[in-house]
Design a protein around this motif. Structure first.
Motif, PDB file in Angstrom:
ATOM      1  N   ASP A 204       0.633   4.050   1.424  1.00 11.94           N
ATOM      2  CA  ASP A 204       0.750   4.566   2.891  1.00 11.94           C
ATOM      3  C   ASP A 204       1.931   3.900   3.398  1.00 11.94           C
ATOM      4  OD1 ASP A 204      -1.006   6.515   2.648  1.00 11.94           O
ATOM      5  OD2 ASP A 204      -2.567   5.308   3.605  1.00 11.94           O
ATOM      6  N   ASP A 205       2.156   2.302   3.387  1.00 11.25           N
ATOM      7  CA  ASP A 205       3.147   1.597   3.961  1.00 11.25           C
ATOM      8  C   ASP A 205       4.468   2.120   3.325  1.00 11.25           C
ATOM      9  OD1 ASP A 205       1.219  -0.144   5.483  1.00 11.25           O
ATOM     10  OD2 ASP A 205       0.962  -1.456   3.988  1.00 11.25           O
TER      11      ASP A 205
ATOM     12  N   ASP B 238       5.690   5.349   5.007  1.00 12.56           N
ATOM     13  CA  ASP B 238       5.841   5.147   6.426  1.00 12.56           C
ATOM     14  C   ASP B 238       7.029   4.448   6.687  1.00 12.56           C
ATOM     15  OD1 ASP B 238       3.370   6.202   6.668  1.00 12.56           O
ATOM     16  OD2 ASP B 238       2.465   4.598   7.437  1.00 12.56           O
TER      17      ASP B 238
ATOM     18  N   ASN C   5       2.108   4.854  14.266  1.00 19.31           N
ATOM     19  CA  ASN C   5       0.917   4.031  13.264  1.00 19.31           C
ATOM     20  C   ASN C   5       1.659   2.880  12.632  1.00 19.31           C
ATOM     21  OD1 ASN C   5      -0.746   6.243  13.905  1.00 19.31           O
ATOM     22  ND2 ASN C   5      -0.520   7.299  12.111  1.00 19.31           N
ATOM     23  N   LEU C   6       2.732   3.240  12.152  1.00 19.75           N
ATOM     24  CA  LEU C   6       3.493   2.133  11.730  1.00 19.75           C
ATOM     25  C   LEU C   6       3.640   0.716  12.607  1.00 19.75           C
ATOM     26  CD1 LEU C   6       4.962   0.825   9.214  1.00 19.75           C
ATOM     27  CD2 LEU C   6       7.008   1.800   9.824  1.00 19.75           C
ATOM     28  N   GLU C   7       3.985   1.305  13.821  1.00 19.87           N
ATOM     29  CA  GLU C   7       4.565   0.248  14.792  1.00 19.87           C
ATOM     30  C   GLU C   7       3.171  -0.587  15.168  1.00 19.87           C
ATOM     31  OE1 GLU C   7       8.301   1.690  17.381  1.00 19.87           O
ATOM     32  OE2 GLU C   7       6.276   2.590  17.696  1.00 19.87           O
ATOM     33  N   GLU C   8       2.078   0.100  15.330  1.00  9.77           N
ATOM     34  CA  GLU C   8       0.689  -0.341  15.492  1.00  9.77           C
ATOM     35  C   GLU C   8       0.217  -1.318  14.458  1.00  9.77           C
ATOM     36  OE1 GLU C   8      -1.933   2.698  16.315  1.00  9.77           O
ATOM     37  OE2 GLU C   8      -0.951   3.509  17.954  1.00  9.77           O
ATOM     38  N   ARG C   9       0.389  -0.874  13.224  1.00  3.49           N
ATOM     39  CA  ARG C   9       0.215  -1.672  12.198  1.00  3.49           C
ATOM     40  C   ARG C   9       0.759  -3.188  12.105  1.00  3.49           C
ATOM     41  NH1 ARG C   9       0.134   2.881   8.936  1.00  3.49           N
ATOM     42  NH2 ARG C   9       1.711   2.116   7.641  1.00  3.49           N
ATOM     43  N   LEU C  10       2.132  -3.112  12.320  1.00  6.45           N
ATOM     44  CA  LEU C  10       3.005  -4.318  12.378  1.00  6.45           C
ATOM     45  C   LEU C  10       2.826  -5.201  13.419  1.00  6.45           C
ATOM     46  CD1 LEU C  10       6.321  -2.431  10.832  1.00  6.45           C
ATOM     47  CD2 LEU C  10       4.361  -3.930   9.748  1.00  6.45           C
ATOM     48  N   GLY C  11       2.373  -4.518  14.553  1.00  2.00           N
ATOM     49  CA  GLY C  11       2.349  -5.140  15.843  1.00  2.00           C
ATOM     50  C   GLY C  11       3.611  -5.306  16.741  1.00  2.00           C
TER      51      GLY C  11
ATOM     52  N   HIS D 257       0.656  -1.183  -0.159  1.00  2.00           N
ATOM     53  CA  HIS D 257      -0.165  -0.103  -0.090  1.00  2.00           C
ATOM     54  C   HIS D 257       0.927   1.465  -0.109  1.00  2.00           C
ATOM     55  CE1 HIS D 257      -2.980   2.908   1.552  1.00  2.00           C
ATOM     56  NE2 HIS D 257      -4.033   2.138   0.894  1.00  2.00           N
TER      57      HIS D 257
END
Length: 299
Positions: free
Chosen positions: A4-5, A8, A41-47, A2
């Motif tokens: 945005d990815d 980021d 936000n990136l950390e949250e998406r990647l977990g 994506h």
């Protein structure tokens, strides 16, 4: 991936390279708070947590380091591929980032750039002064200049200078009160100007000598330690001690009588400076022009 990815990830790579949110935000053209939010936000998406943050430093976590080392080179390759499209332009253009020591930048890079840049106003060059063995792929640097013996075997290497020699020098005022050393071991009785380099794990640089097949590495001592060759030269000129520098660095001052050279019979020639860059790199037209200009200096 994506869009945005991708943006980021570029933001993360900038922070991981700079180890500082303020500098990374400045390079990306955004505010520090906006950059911090992107990373969160990136950390949250990647977990997973990618960066360790303190009031004084920013360092990648184990996961962040793995991402940096795996993704960084891919973006570098894409940048190189896009830059290579400049070959289809009528005039070479683009930014070329190079890393070198102060001496190599002044005596090798600048004379070559003087011949190239006036002819090609759309070529821009960033020179990064660094004494370490920069990971030019991870740091998104196009090429580096170092002595040939320090260049990794998997890099393309182009000689850009004749062989080098080191020189031990001191001022006439320094030697007015001390005997001149005749063998390297005599340096233990002298005030030597030390150099601390990242290429040697942060330890003081040992002065290297050779004569008739006999090699000596001398750990000299003195009152001053620098991390810049330019300051070593200034210290020697001011009579503060003996300096160990490349012959080309000191020769003008020796010729003028401002410095006295000693132990020249213990300083044989060694491999000159080389330009190095990754073998998988697709060179742009601008980069190729600079390489060709530098190559002529090594002949």
């Amino acid at each position: 991936m994506h869009r945005d990815d991708a943006s980021d990830l570029l933001a993360f790579l900038a922070v991981a390279r700079e180890r500082n949110f303020t500098r990374a935000a400045s390079k990306l053209g955004m505010t520090q708070s906006a950059l911090s939010q992107i990373i969160r936000n990136l950390e949250e998406r990647l977990g997973v947590r990618l960066l360790n943050r303190t009031t004084r430093s920013v360092t990648p976590t184990q996961a962040g380091e793995r991402l940096f080392l795996s993704v960084g080179p891919k973006f570098t390759e894409m940048d190189a591929d896009l830059a290579a499209l400049g070959e289809f332009r009528e005039k070479p253009a683009g930014l070329v980032r190079l890393t070198a020591t102060e001496y190599a930048a002044a005596e090798i890079l600048l004379p070559a750039l003087k011949k190239v840049l006036p002819k090609y106003p759309d070529i821009h060059v960033e020179i990064i002064i660094d004494y370490g063995l920069t990971n030019i792929v991870a740091q998104q640097v196009d090429a580096g200049i170092r002595p040939g013996e320090l260049v990794a075997k998997d890099m393309i290497s182009v000689r850009v200078s004749p062989d080098l020699r080191m020189a031990v020098v001191g001022s006439p005022s320094y030697f007015a009160e001390r005997k001149r050393p005749r063998i390297p071991q005599d340096l233990t009785h002298h005030n030597c100007l030390n150099l601390r380099l990242p290429t040697h794990g942060g330890s003081l640089y040992a002065w290297e000598f050779e004569k008739n097949g006999r090699e000596l590495n001398v750990r000299v001592e003195g009152q001053l330690v620098f991390n810049s060759a330019g300051l070593l030269l200034d210290g020697a000129l001011k009579g503060l001690g003996l300096a160990y520098l490349t012959e080309g660095h000191v020769q003008p001052y020796v010729s003028q009588g401002r410095l006295v050279r000693v132990l020249s019979d213990w300083c044989p020639p060694f491999s000159g400076y080389h330009l190095y860059y990754p073998s998988r790199r697709q060179p742009s037209q601008a980069f190729s022009l600079l390489v060709e200009a530098l190559r002529h200096r090594g002949k």
